[in-house]
Enzyme design. Structure first.
Site, PDB file in Angstrom:
ATOM      1  NE  ARG A  42      -9.218   3.934  -4.385  1.00 54.20           N
ATOM      2  CZ  ARG A  42      -8.466   5.027  -4.261  1.00 54.20           C
ATOM      3  NH1 ARG A  42      -8.506   6.128  -5.046  1.00 54.20           N
ATOM      4  NH2 ARG A  42      -7.439   5.209  -3.234  1.00 54.20           N
ATOM      5  CD  GLU A  48     -11.161   8.303   0.722  1.00 52.79           C
ATOM      6  OE1 GLU A  48     -10.494   7.241   0.621  1.00 52.79           O
ATOM      7  OE2 GLU A  48     -11.802   8.737   0.198  1.00 52.79           O
ATOM      8  CG  HIS A  49      -8.191   7.508   5.904  1.00 54.90           C
ATOM      9  ND1 HIS A  49      -6.734   7.092   6.056  1.00 54.90           N
ATOM     10  CD2 HIS A  49      -8.273   8.624   5.359  1.00 54.90           C
ATOM     11  CE1 HIS A  49      -6.005   8.002   5.572  1.00 54.90           C
ATOM     12  NE2 HIS A  49      -6.817   9.054   4.792  1.00 54.90           N
ATOM     13  CG  ASP A  51      -9.416   0.708   3.367  1.00 61.70           C
ATOM     14  OD1 ASP A  51      -9.165   1.517   3.884  1.00 61.70           O
ATOM     15  OD2 ASP A  51      -8.778   0.289   2.062  1.00 61.70           O
ATOM     16  N   GLY A 143      -4.030  10.398  -5.182  1.00 62.57           N
ATOM     17  CA  GLY A 143      -5.231   9.956  -4.625  1.00 62.57           C
ATOM     18  C   GLY A 143      -6.230   8.739  -5.254  1.00 62.57           C
ATOM     19  CB  SER A 145      -5.451   3.815  -6.460  1.00 65.08           C
ATOM     20  OG  SER A 145      -5.443   2.422  -5.977  1.00 65.08           O
ATOM     21  CB  SER A 146      -0.638   6.104  -9.642  1.00 65.93           C
ATOM     22  OG  SER A 146      -0.169   6.472  -8.436  1.00 65.93           O
ATOM     23  CG  ASP A 190      -6.411   1.689  -2.992  1.00 66.98           C
ATOM     24  OD1 ASP A 190      -7.604   2.203  -2.690  1.00 66.98           O
ATOM     25  OD2 ASP A 190      -5.167   2.542  -2.492  1.00 66.98           O
ATOM     26  CG  ASN A 233       5.466   8.130  -2.272  1.00 62.10           C
ATOM     27  OD1 ASN A 233       4.768   7.011  -1.671  1.00 62.10           O
ATOM     28  ND2 ASN A 233       6.191   7.898  -3.097  1.00 62.10           N
TER      29      ASN A 233
END
Length: 458
Positions: A42, A48-49, A51, A143, A145-146, A190, A233
């Site tokens: 996504r 940002e930051h 949720d 960033g 969301s892998s 995510d 990471n």
């Protein structure tokens, strides 16, 4: 809304990636997969930051995804392989407790988070045996969301293989919770967008209860993603969890001053709800109650009337025990300000005024400045990239994802896309060989993609 992930019969002649994965699976295991599961990455457009502080966010799924080919057997063993040779094979028994090593966030442990989440949800003592080959097109640690997409894909695979059924919402909630096995204290954005996304629309994701609302993006502009090529990471570094802790402490400090049950409250949104205040009023409260200097442990203990031991056990997480100073004012100001920008962004998308593209661009620029200056989750390369994107014709550009590396997302008027990409390529990627080599998968236009799906070959 409470629907299950779709099952699609697919003709592989039209899908090169599925066909290639099928071939890789057959070469590895000597048989065909029973089914395939897909979970997208996504891009967060704004929010940002926040949720994990209880506030709504506004992401869209991207076309890049994690795809797994799976066959089911009665061996009781789970075998994992990856089409990328840098990720090594792994085997684990599905009849014993699954152990996830927080201190060593390897790819297979993310997969096992999803497996364990489903196993615990249904109390399955013995999981079926599975052979899986995983293929990912989301750049790692970028960033986008892998890692969460891998957890979601694994959750979907495990549910399907063990013949269980869950709604998208339930799957998103389980996968958000089980990613904490690897030590990431995320807020659920995510996983929610990975399951709840729909093609062609961004989503406002709200929490408690989890729900997703379509957000129609204005015509006349597209979103371009550019990777600054600095990897971060989340599970391997404590930056992310330090911010979670700082927000938790700020919550308690604000709640205590206002005479609320501060021990019970852990998220900044809860303080607003309990006070029945507006976001504007919360920003005023932050100005009044918190100072802009860093707080020491002793000062926080004194303000809350707790011992240093209670501070460590109740407020810190396992990988933040070393932190001695905390920026509470800056973090709380970012969160309440960013929460307000998300609502403004949605309102502009809903009403679509004539200058909506520029209004949304301004909100994205304010968001980046707040991430950079108040939340301090940017890095010099990202700031440079955002700067280049704005000079290249973006109306708005900001970091997306956890930060400290990874990607910027830029809103670019449709007529300027080609010249924008050319300028960013020449200014940011071409001068440095490592970036130039990564440019193909690092700079691309993104359209809102669909959510997690199970594919079965026709």
């Amino acid at each position: 809304m409470e629907s299950n992930p779709p099952h699609l019969k697919t003709n592989f002649a039209d899908n090169d990636r599925l066909q290639k994965l099928k071939n890789a699976f057959e070469k590895k295991y000597g048989q065909s997969p029973n089914f395939y599961a897909h979970a997208p990455g996504r891009v967060n457009l704004i929010g940002e930051h926040i949720d994990y502080c209880g506030y709504s966010v506004l992401p869209m799924a991207i076309e890049q995804s994690i795809l797994a080919a799976v066959s089911v057997n009665d061996s009781g063993t789970i075998e994992l392989a990856n089409t990328n040779p840098q990720y090594k094979d792994f085997r684990v028994s599905g009849t014993e407790e699954i152990d996830i090593d927080k201190d060593n966030p390897q790819w297979h442990y993310y997969f096992l988070c999803g497996v364990k989440g489903i196993q615990e949800n249904f109390s399955i003592p013995n999981l079926v045996g599975m052979q899986c080959v995983v293929d990912g097109t989301i750049p790692a640690s970028s960033g986008l969301s892998s890692s969460s997409a891998l957890v979601c894909c694994a959750g979907l695979v495990t549910m399907e293989a063990n013949e269980k059924s869950l709604s998208k919402v339930a799957l998103a909630e389980i996968c958000a919770k089980c990613e904490r096995y690897i030590g990431t204290e995320g807020g659920g954005m995510d996983q929610s967008i990975s399951f709840l996304a729909e093609k062609g629309t961004a989503k406002l994701i709200e929490f408690n209860p989890l729900r997703a609302t379509d957000v129609k993006l204005p015509g006349g502009a597209v979103f371009v993603i550019s990777n600054c090529c600095v990897e971060m990471n989340k599970a391997a570094s404590s930056h992310f969890n330090i911010r979670v802790v700082e927000c938790r402490i700020a919550t308690k400090m604000l709640a205590k001053v206002k005479g609320l049950e501060w021990k019970r409250l852990v998220k900044l949104a809860q303080v607003q709800t309990e006070l029945g205040a507006s976001l504007e009023e919360m920003l005023g409260l932050v100005e009044k109650v918190l100072h802009s200097d860093t707080y020491s442990r002793a000062e926080i203990c004194h303000a809350l009337g707790i011992t240093p031991e209670q501070f460590c056990t109740d407020l810190l997480s396992s990988n933040t025990q070393h932190v001695t100073h905390f920026k509470l004012y800056q973090r709380a100001r970012h969160v309440y300000g960013e929460a307000s920008r998300v609502l403004c962004f949605k309102s502009v998308c809903d009403s679509q005024p004539a200058d909506s593209i520029h209004l949304l661009g301004d909100l994205m620029n304010q968001s980046h400045a707040s991430c950079r200056d108040l939340y301090e989750c940017s890095c010099p390369e990202l700031d440079q990239l955002v700067d280049i994107c704005l000079k290249a014709g973006a109306v708005g550009s900001r970091l997306t994802g956890a930060g400290w590396g990874g990607c910027a997302v830029s809103m670019v008027p449709s007529g300027k896309v080609e010249s924008f990409i050319q300028t960013v390529r020449e200014a940011y990627y071409a001068p440095e060989p490592r970036r130039a080599a990564m440019e193909k998968q690092s700079l691309f236009v993104s359209k809102p993609g669909g959510g997690a799906t199970v594919f079965i070959q026709e």
